[in-house]
Design a protein around this motif. Structure first.
Motif, PDB file in Angstrom:
ATOM      1  N   UNK A  35       0.790  -1.218   0.000  1.00 35.01           N
ATOM      2  CA  UNK A  35       0.000   0.000   0.000  1.00 35.01           C
ATOM      3  C   UNK A  35       0.822   1.268   0.000  1.00 35.01           C
ATOM      4  N   UNK A  36       0.118   2.365   0.189  1.00 34.11           N
ATOM      5  CA  UNK A  36       0.701   3.696   0.177  1.00 34.11           C
ATOM      6  C   UNK A  36       1.130   4.049   1.594  1.00 34.11           C
ATOM      7  N   UNK A  37       2.286   4.650   1.739  1.00 33.68           N
ATOM      8  CA  UNK A  37       2.783   5.032   3.057  1.00 33.68           C
ATOM      9  C   UNK A  37       2.282   6.425   3.414  1.00 33.68           C
ATOM     10  N   UNK A  38       1.426   6.496   4.447  1.00 33.15           N
ATOM     11  CA  UNK A  38       0.957   7.775   4.959  1.00 33.15           C
ATOM     12  C   UNK A  38       1.093   7.774   6.464  1.00 33.15           C
ATOM     13  N   UNK A  39       1.566   8.858   7.000  1.00 33.50           N
ATOM     14  CA  UNK A  39       1.677   9.009   8.446  1.00 33.50           C
ATOM     15  C   UNK A  39       0.414   9.728   8.909  1.00 33.50           C
ATOM     16  N   UNK A  40      -0.504   8.957   9.486  1.00 33.81           N
ATOM     17  CA  UNK A  40      -1.806   9.500   9.868  1.00 33.81           C
ATOM     18  C   UNK A  40      -1.714  10.315  11.147  1.00 33.81           C
ATOM     19  N   UNK A  41      -2.505  11.379  11.230  1.00 34.70           N
ATOM     20  CA  UNK A  41      -2.579  12.130  12.486  1.00 34.70           C
ATOM     21  C   UNK A  41      -3.338  11.289  13.512  1.00 34.70           C
ATOM     22  N   UNK A  42      -3.113  11.563  14.773  1.00 34.96           N
ATOM     23  CA  UNK A  42      -3.811  10.848  15.835  1.00 34.96           C
ATOM     24  C   UNK A  42      -5.216  11.404  15.989  1.00 34.96           C
ATOM     25  N   UNK A  43      -6.184  10.519  16.211  1.00 37.91           N
ATOM     26  CA  UNK A  43      -7.574  10.930  16.398  1.00 37.91           C
ATOM     27  C   UNK A  43      -8.250   9.948  17.331  1.00 37.91           C
TER      28      UNK A  43
END
Length: 93
Positions: free
Chosen positions: A2-10
């Protein structure tokens, strides 16, 4: 992979388990858009709406999600969401 994304915390609830795979638009740190696990970015943001239309017709229960790297401008996320929402709103007009 998949695509590497650094997600924000929620603190949002997890997406419910459904039989259909969700339609996911990923926005990476370079503000390139990817659909599901396709490693190639889309050529035009209009592709989101076109592909969302196909998925919605074939599987109306599909969940639509946008995942964006935490460094992405808000506008880039809103554009992705807008194409999905426009498609869904078209069905109710």
């Amino acid at each position: 992979e998949g695509v590497s994304v650094e997600l924000p915390q929620a603190s949002a609830k997890a997406v419910s388990e459904k039989s259909a795979e969700p339609f996911v638009v990923h926005v990476d740190s370079n503000e390139q858009y990817f659909i599901n696990d396709d490693p190639e970015p889309i050529q035009s943001i209009q592709e989101i709406r076109i592909k969302a239309d196909i998925v919605r017709r074939n599987s109306p229960e599909t969940e639509f999600l946008v995942r964006a790297d935490k460094s992405v401008r808000y506008d880039a996320v809103v554009q992705a969401m807008g194409h999905i929402i426009d498609k869904i709103n078209d069905e109710y007009r």
